[in-house]
Scaffold this motif. Structure first.
Motif, PDB file in Angstrom:
ATOM      1  N   GLY A  43       0.900  -1.043   0.085  1.00 29.03           N
ATOM      2  CA  GLY A  43      -0.145  -0.151  -0.067  1.00 29.03           C
ATOM      3  C   GLY A  43       0.826   1.135   0.099  1.00 29.03           C
ATOM      4  O   GLY A  43       0.488   2.092  -0.724  1.00 29.03           O
ATOM      5  N   LEU A  46       1.933   1.449  -3.250  1.00 35.45           N
ATOM      6  CA  LEU A  46       0.972   1.786  -4.542  1.00 35.45           C
ATOM      7  C   LEU A  46       0.765   3.374  -4.199  1.00 35.45           C
ATOM      8  O   LEU A  46       0.553   4.078  -5.270  1.00 35.45           O
ATOM      9  CB  LEU A  46      -0.298   1.038  -4.074  1.00 35.45           C
ATOM     10  CG  LEU A  46      -1.536   1.552  -4.777  1.00 35.45           C
ATOM     11  CD1 LEU A  46      -1.297   1.110  -6.329  1.00 35.45           C
ATOM     12  CD2 LEU A  46      -2.781   0.730  -4.255  1.00 35.45           C
ATOM     13  N   ALA A  47       0.836   3.862  -2.984  1.00 34.98           N
ATOM     14  CA  ALA A  47       0.532   5.205  -2.942  1.00 34.98           C
ATOM     15  C   ALA A  47       1.628   6.131  -3.515  1.00 34.98           C
ATOM     16  O   ALA A  47       1.213   7.159  -4.136  1.00 34.98           O
ATOM     17  CB  ALA A  47       0.332   5.650  -1.309  1.00 34.98           C
ATOM     18  N   LEU A  50       0.971   5.881  -7.411  1.00 34.04           N
ATOM     19  CA  LEU A  50      -0.084   6.362  -8.016  1.00 34.04           C
ATOM     20  C   LEU A  50      -0.052   8.025  -7.878  1.00 34.04           C
ATOM     21  O   LEU A  50      -0.633   8.889  -8.694  1.00 34.04           O
ATOM     22  CB  LEU A  50      -1.540   5.889  -7.314  1.00 34.04           C
ATOM     23  CG  LEU A  50      -1.904   4.665  -7.615  1.00 34.04           C
ATOM     24  CD1 LEU A  50      -3.199   4.250  -6.744  1.00 34.04           C
ATOM     25  CD2 LEU A  50      -2.257   4.504  -9.027  1.00 34.04           C
ATOM     26  N   ALA A  63       5.803   9.532  -1.006  1.00 34.24           N
ATOM     27  CA  ALA A  63       4.243   9.753  -0.721  1.00 34.24           C
ATOM     28  C   ALA A  63       4.356   9.784   1.101  1.00 34.24           C
ATOM     29  O   ALA A  63       5.162   9.425   1.528  1.00 34.24           O
ATOM     30  CB  ALA A  63       3.504   8.442  -0.957  1.00 34.24           C
ATOM     31  N   ALA A  67      -1.011   9.058   2.888  1.00 31.16           N
ATOM     32  CA  ALA A  67      -1.110   8.577   1.668  1.00 31.16           C
ATOM     33  C   ALA A  67      -0.951   6.985   1.716  1.00 31.16           C
ATOM     34  O   ALA A  67      -1.479   6.098   0.997  1.00 31.16           O
ATOM     35  CB  ALA A  67      -0.223   9.118   0.756  1.00 31.16           C
ATOM     36  N   ALA A  68       0.155   6.607   2.486  1.00 27.16           N
ATOM     37  CA  ALA A  68       0.519   5.087   2.820  1.00 27.16           C
ATOM     38  C   ALA A  68      -0.368   4.238   3.407  1.00 27.16           C
ATOM     39  O   ALA A  68      -0.840   3.380   2.859  1.00 27.16           O
ATOM     40  CB  ALA A  68       1.906   4.949   3.428  1.00 27.16           C
ATOM     41  N   GLY A  71      -3.120   3.722   0.839  1.00 29.09           N
ATOM     42  CA  GLY A  71      -2.970   2.625   0.121  1.00 29.09           C
ATOM     43  C   GLY A  71      -3.149   1.470   0.528  1.00 29.09           C
ATOM     44  O   GLY A  71      -3.510   0.495   0.055  1.00 29.09           O
ATOM     45  N   LEU A  74      -6.772   0.285   1.098  1.00 34.84           N
ATOM     46  CA  LEU A  74      -7.378   0.126  -0.369  1.00 34.84           C
ATOM     47  C   LEU A  74      -6.931  -1.455  -0.726  1.00 34.84           C
ATOM     48  O   LEU A  74      -7.839  -2.325  -1.091  1.00 34.84           O
ATOM     49  CB  LEU A  74      -6.906   1.120  -1.380  1.00 34.84           C
ATOM     50  CG  LEU A  74      -7.731   2.397  -1.329  1.00 34.84           C
ATOM     51  CD1 LEU A  74      -7.167   3.290  -2.345  1.00 34.84           C
ATOM     52  CD2 LEU A  74      -9.305   2.410  -1.527  1.00 34.84           C
ATOM     53  N   ILE A  75      -5.603  -1.657  -0.586  1.00 38.15           N
ATOM     54  CA  ILE A  75      -5.183  -2.995  -0.854  1.00 38.15           C
ATOM     55  C   ILE A  75      -5.806  -4.158   0.069  1.00 38.15           C
ATOM     56  O   ILE A  75      -5.946  -5.212  -0.321  1.00 38.15           O
ATOM     57  CB  ILE A  75      -3.750  -3.048  -0.891  1.00 38.15           C
ATOM     58  CG1 ILE A  75      -3.218  -2.266  -2.052  1.00 38.15           C
ATOM     59  CG2 ILE A  75      -3.182  -4.719  -0.871  1.00 38.15           C
ATOM     60  CD1 ILE A  75      -1.659  -2.162  -2.112  1.00 38.15           C
TER      61      ILE A  75
END
Length: 86
Positions: A43, A46-47, A50, A63, A67-68, A71, A74-75
């Motif tokens: 995550g 990913l953050a 993105l 990030a 944001a982490a 992420g 979301l994962i």
């Protein structure tokens, strides 16, 4: 992204983000603590990815911690949805 914190820094941030995301998401996870930590690391990465793709972060800029967490959340959500269908 990784250049700013270093590899070890991203692991620590990902572990913390995964733990916080698990606390924020109610219910039982299909995976254990290790899976949650790995999802947190993913995550965080990913953050950063993105954020760079959208233009929020410049090359070499990492990030933020929030944001982490987003992420990782979301994962973890996608992970739960995928395993629930089995």
């Amino acid at each position: 992204m990784i250049e700013s914190y270093g590899f070890f820094g991203w692991i620590v941030i990902g572990l913390l983000a995964g733990g916080i995301a698990k606390l924020l998401m109610p219910g039982k996870d299909p995976g254990g603590c290790l899976i949650t930590m790995l999802l947190g690391i993913a995550g965080a990465l990913l953050a950063g990815f993105l954020g760079k793709a959208i233009g929020w972060y410049d090359q070499g800029e990492a990030a933020g911690f929030v944001a982490a967490i987003v992420g990782a959340f979301l994962i973890l959500l996608v992970y739960r949805l995928v395993l629930r269908r089995r």
